[in-house]
Design a protein around this motif. Structure first.
Motif, PDB file in Angstrom:
ATOM      1  N   ASP A   1      40.779   7.937  43.996  1.00 19.79           N
ATOM      2  CA  ASP A   1      41.430   8.723  45.046  1.00 19.79           C
ATOM      3  C   ASP A   1      41.583  10.198  44.685  1.00 19.79           C
ATOM      4  O   ASP A   1      41.721  11.036  45.571  1.00 19.79           O
ATOM      5  CB  ASP A   1      42.809   8.134  45.359  1.00 19.79           C
ATOM      6  N   GLU A   2      41.523  10.520  43.401  1.00 18.60           N
ATOM      7  CA  GLU A   2      41.736  11.908  42.992  1.00 18.60           C
ATOM      8  C   GLU A   2      40.599  12.816  43.450  1.00 18.60           C
ATOM      9  O   GLU A   2      40.836  13.973  43.802  1.00 18.60           O
ATOM     10  CB  GLU A   2      41.899  11.986  41.477  1.00 18.60           C
ATOM     11  N   TRP A   3      39.376  12.314  43.434  1.00 16.03           N
ATOM     12  CA  TRP A   3      38.253  13.197  43.744  1.00 16.03           C
ATOM     13  C   TRP A   3      37.543  12.883  45.064  1.00 16.03           C
ATOM     14  O   TRP A   3      36.636  13.596  45.461  1.00 16.03           O
ATOM     15  CB  TRP A   3      37.223  13.172  42.608  1.00 16.03           C
TER      16      TRP A   3
ATOM     17  N   THR B   1      41.218  12.190  34.102  1.00 16.89           N
ATOM     18  CA  THR B   1      42.474  11.912  33.392  1.00 16.89           C
ATOM     19  C   THR B   1      42.271  11.928  31.882  1.00 16.89           C
ATOM     20  O   THR B   1      43.077  12.494  31.130  1.00 16.89           O
ATOM     21  CB  THR B   1      43.033  10.549  33.823  1.00 16.89           C
TER      22      THR B   1
ATOM     23  N   ALA C   1      50.621  18.718  34.901  1.00 16.38           N
ATOM     24  CA  ALA C   1      49.926  18.625  36.178  1.00 16.38           C
ATOM     25  C   ALA C   1      49.734  20.011  36.772  1.00 16.38           C
ATOM     26  O   ALA C   1      50.630  20.865  36.706  1.00 16.38           O
ATOM     27  CB  ALA C   1      50.712  17.741  37.134  1.00 16.38           C
TER      28      ALA C   1
ATOM     29  N   GLY D   1      40.914   5.755  39.388  1.00 18.33           N
ATOM     30  CA  GLY D   1      40.920   7.203  39.518  1.00 18.33           C
ATOM     31  C   GLY D   1      40.147   7.718  40.713  1.00 18.33           C
ATOM     32  O   GLY D   1      39.955   8.934  40.859  1.00 18.33           O
TER      33      GLY D   1
ATOM     34  N   LEU E   1      38.613  17.998  36.934  1.00 12.86           N
ATOM     35  CA  LEU E   1      38.253  17.317  38.175  1.00 12.86           C
ATOM     36  C   LEU E   1      36.912  17.799  38.711  1.00 12.86           C
ATOM     37  O   LEU E   1      36.034  17.002  39.079  1.00 12.86           O
ATOM     38  CB  LEU E   1      39.349  17.543  39.214  1.00 12.86           C
TER      39      LEU E   1
ATOM     40  N   TRP F   1      43.554  21.386  35.038  1.00 15.02           N
ATOM     41  CA  TRP F   1      43.532  20.326  36.044  1.00 15.02           C
ATOM     42  C   TRP F   1      42.256  20.424  36.884  1.00 15.02           C
ATOM     43  O   TRP F   1      41.540  19.436  37.071  1.00 15.02           O
ATOM     44  CB  TRP F   1      44.761  20.465  36.934  1.00 15.02           C
TER      45      TRP F   1
END
Length: 246
Positions: free
Chosen positions: A217-219, A149, A166, A215, A185, A181
């Motif tokens: 849950d994003e990866w 982020t 996004a 953060g 990540l 994005w």
């Protein structure tokens, strides 16, 4: 009951702790509102705690503001925990132990208390931090990088046409939004994988990886063998409240 507070760069998490268990708690983004307003909304009905412990990684002015609010609301002075050279079964790798973020130290303490093994703690909030820990509680050191982020926010600030729009996760992007994005990540995922390989090679044994933070849950889908940690800083604070420097 003791009031435990995890004051991060973006969010404040809190819990009431007594008789070996958590009775209630909450979380809010203090960057989105005044600290005074947020605390009034969250703590109006709370009883006066017997002690207040704070794990903070923010600037001193915000700590001072929190101190004043706690003293005004509860008529009690908070204890701000700092990373020691050794406590709770953890031996700090830093030559200047207090310079290790206390959130990192307490998170490792919570992990080690639950399962003493070779493991890596990955915390993803405003920053991405990685810390390696042996089964004997020796902290080997770690790394710090921007979270995905924060990387995207930096790109949006420093470049004219990327922005913070996004995108979708793809391995090879054909548009700017997906490229930014995915690049932010995947760079974090690559760093975690490389760190795990280096630690495993150094200690000669497989290493578990546990992730925590807003953060996470994003990866996690990209690293399916990573375990989910929850409220590790607060759990570490609870240990500190019970054992102190032991």
């Amino acid at each position: 009951m003791k009031l435990l507070i995890d004051l991060g760069n973006t969010r404040l998490k809190w819990a009431l702790w007594g008789q070996g268990r958590r009775s209630m708690g909450g979380v809010f983004a203090h960057a989105d509102t005044s600290l005074e307003a947020a605390l009034s909304n969250n703590w109006t009905a709370l009883p006066k705690p017997e002690a207040i412990l704070v794990a903070s990684v923010v600037k001193s002015t915000l700590e001072q503001e929190l101190t004043r609010l706690l003293e005004s609301h509860f008529e009690q002075t908070a204890e701000f925990v700092r990373s020691p050279a050794q406590a709770l079964g953890i031996r700090n790798a830093y030559a200047e132990p207090e310079r290790l973020g206390v959130d990192r130290f307490l998170g490792m303490a919570a992990l080690h208390a639950a399962a003493p093994r070779a493991q890596i703690l990955v915390s993803c909030g405003t920053a991405l931090t990685l810390d390696a820990l042996t089964a004997e509680g020796q902290h080997l050191g770690g790394l710090i990088a921007p979270s995905p982020t924060l990387m995207r926010r930096s790109l949006g600030t420093a470049t004219a046409r990327i922005g913070e729009h996004a995108g979708e996760l793809v391995e090879i992007a054909d548009n700017t939004a997906d490229a930014a994005w995915s690049g932010c990540l995947l760079s974090s995922v690559a760093l975690i994988e490389r760190f795990r390989q280096q630690v495993a090679q150094r200690i000669g044994t497989p290493v578990a990886v546990v992730g925590d933070g807003g953060g996470f849950d994003e990866w996690i889908a990209l690293l399916p063998d990573v375990e989910r940690g929850r409220d590790l800083v607060l759990r570490g604070l609870a240990l500190w409240s019970e054992r102190g420097h032991r």
